[in-house]
Design an enzyme around this catalytic site. Sequence first.
Site, PDB file in Angstrom:
ATOM      1  N   ARG A 128       0.837  -1.194   0.000  1.00 16.37           N
ATOM      2  CA  ARG A 128       0.000   0.000   0.000  1.00 16.37           C
ATOM      3  C   ARG A 128       0.885   1.263   0.000  1.00 16.37           C
ATOM      4  O   ARG A 128       1.054   1.899  -1.028  1.00 16.37           O
ATOM      5  CB  ARG A 128      -0.928  -0.037   1.243  1.00 16.37           C
ATOM      6  CG  ARG A 128      -2.192   0.787   1.114  1.00 16.37           C
ATOM      7  CD  ARG A 128      -1.985   2.265   1.272  1.00 16.37           C
ATOM      8  NE  ARG A 128      -1.384   2.631   2.557  1.00 16.37           N
ATOM      9  CZ  ARG A 128      -0.889   3.820   2.822  1.00 16.37           C
ATOM     10  NH1 ARG A 128      -0.927   4.776   1.926  1.00 16.37           N
ATOM     11  NH2 ARG A 128      -0.341   4.084   4.004  1.00 16.37           N
ATOM     12  N   ASP A 129       1.480   1.589   1.123  1.00 19.16           N
ATOM     13  CA  ASP A 129       2.249   2.833   1.201  1.00 19.16           C
ATOM     14  C   ASP A 129       3.444   2.795   0.258  1.00 19.16           C
ATOM     15  O   ASP A 129       3.797   3.799  -0.365  1.00 19.16           O
ATOM     16  CB  ASP A 129       2.730   3.061   2.636  1.00 19.16           C
ATOM     17  CG  ASP A 129       3.025   4.519   2.917  1.00 19.16           C
ATOM     18  OD1 ASP A 129       2.563   5.371   2.143  1.00 19.16           O
ATOM     19  OD2 ASP A 129       3.719   4.810   3.906  1.00 19.16           O
ATOM     20  N   HIS A 185       4.658   4.582  12.469  1.00 22.68           N
ATOM     21  CA  HIS A 185       4.819   4.500  11.011  1.00 22.68           C
ATOM     22  C   HIS A 185       5.893   5.516  10.637  1.00 22.68           C
ATOM     23  O   HIS A 185       5.631   6.712  10.580  1.00 22.68           O
ATOM     24  CB  HIS A 185       3.470   4.841  10.371  1.00 22.68           C
ATOM     25  CG  HIS A 185       3.479   4.859   8.878  1.00 22.68           C
ATOM     26  ND1 HIS A 185       3.014   3.816   8.126  1.00 22.68           N
ATOM     27  CD2 HIS A 185       3.897   5.796   7.994  1.00 22.68           C
ATOM     28  CE1 HIS A 185       3.129   4.116   6.839  1.00 22.68           C
ATOM     29  NE2 HIS A 185       3.660   5.315   6.734  1.00 22.68           N
ATOM     30  N   HIS A 234       9.068   6.946   8.175  1.00 21.84           N
ATOM     31  CA  HIS A 234       9.712   6.990   6.870  1.00 21.84           C
ATOM     32  C   HIS A 234      11.173   7.359   7.092  1.00 21.84           C
ATOM     33  O   HIS A 234      11.500   8.082   8.032  1.00 21.84           O
ATOM     34  CB  HIS A 234       9.038   8.046   5.980  1.00 21.84           C
ATOM     35  CG  HIS A 234       7.752   7.573   5.363  1.00 21.84           C
ATOM     36  ND1 HIS A 234       7.598   7.390   4.019  1.00 21.84           N
ATOM     37  CD2 HIS A 234       6.569   7.224   5.930  1.00 21.84           C
ATOM     38  CE1 HIS A 234       6.362   6.956   3.765  1.00 21.84           C
ATOM     39  NE2 HIS A 234       5.714   6.851   4.909  1.00 21.84           N
ATOM     40  N   CYS A 283       8.314   9.886  -0.755  1.00 19.58           N
ATOM     41  CA  CYS A 283       7.642  10.938  -0.018  1.00 19.58           C
ATOM     42  C   CYS A 283       7.129  11.923  -1.055  1.00 19.58           C
ATOM     43  O   CYS A 283       7.907  12.462  -1.831  1.00 19.58           O
ATOM     44  CB  CYS A 283       8.618  11.615   0.939  1.00 19.58           C
ATOM     45  SG  CYS A 283       7.838  12.943   1.854  1.00 19.58           S
ATOM     46  N   ASN A 311       9.434   4.204   3.220  1.00 22.31           N
ATOM     47  CA  ASN A 311       9.238   3.735   4.592  1.00 22.31           C
ATOM     48  C   ASN A 311      10.531   3.088   5.089  1.00 22.31           C
ATOM     49  O   ASN A 311      11.377   2.696   4.300  1.00 22.31           O
ATOM     50  CB  ASN A 311       8.143   2.653   4.627  1.00 22.31           C
ATOM     51  CG  ASN A 311       6.798   3.170   4.193  1.00 22.31           C
ATOM     52  OD1 ASN A 311       6.524   3.256   3.005  1.00 22.31           O
ATOM     53  ND2 ASN A 311       5.959   3.514   5.137  1.00 22.31           N
TER      54      ASN A 311
HETATM   55 ZN    ZN Z   1       3.672   6.424   4.992  1.00 24.43          ZN
END
Ligand code: ZN
Length: 302
Positions: free
Chosen positions: A9-10, A204, A206, A237, A246
């Site tokens: 996902r991310d 979470h 990064h 990002c 991440n």
């Molecule tokens: Zn994220």
Amino acid sequence: MEIIEVSPRDGLQNEAVLLPTKTKVELIGRAVDAGARRIEAVSFVRPDAVPAMADAEAVMARVRRRPDVSYIGLVLNRRGFDRARESAVDEINVVVPVSETFSRRNQNAGAESLMTMAEEVAERAAGIGLPCSITLAVAFGCPFEGEVDPERVVEFSMRAARAGAREVALADTIGVAVPAQVRSTLTALRAEFAGRPGPLLRTHFHNTRNTGYANAIAAVDLGVTRLDASIGGVGGCPFAPQATGNIATEDLVYLLERSGFETGLDLDRLIETARFLGEALGRLVPALLPRAGGFPAPAAGV
Ligand code: ZN
């Protein structure tokens, strides 16, 4: 330690290359084979806004279901919640930015109304027994407003817990946090919930400014046992186009396991999966373990 795998996902959402559904399903299958038990698999957002997630339903229809694996669908509103239910995800994650400007730019509504919507979704989820997490985005800094008041993070966390979210994830969406800030925010949260049942905390991070792993360890030192990470460290990002994504699952697993924590993840399989993903994306992934290998190395050459 519970590592929530967010590469499908991310990770993929912020990659320039769009992967076919088949490759996403294979990535998820490989993550499960490597030991991942909670996987943020898809995002139920508008396909025109996030083309990389347009096949969310198709991905969920094809992943291997297992009773010990929980697939998470990211949701931003009621429509997303309905789609998540129809796709029979095992849990949902509702994202709410804590900054006003970020909310308006990113989700076209103020933080207050987004939080109210998240509360509604969390209540509905609780009503049907669907586990729900709320992620507080830009919890450590906003690209438009700069520093974020930790009190705001505490307030939104309280509201999330009251609405029935079982978990609150503090997200450093743009990768600006440093360990001292992680400590002060978590300490403020802990003080607020002292003596009463609070949400489970998840982080979470990064690695945009190379502080992601230091932040993870700062959180672990303060008792956090749930951390998001992405195989290969893929992603990016949106506010720093050249930046890495991440924190990488394999790098985090190495760091934690060598520090005496169990993750249930197989480092070699994670590394293989990172290589698979790098090939699919046509680029060198930011994670370092796929380049360096683990330590101690397997005893083959001794
Ligand atoms: Zn994220």
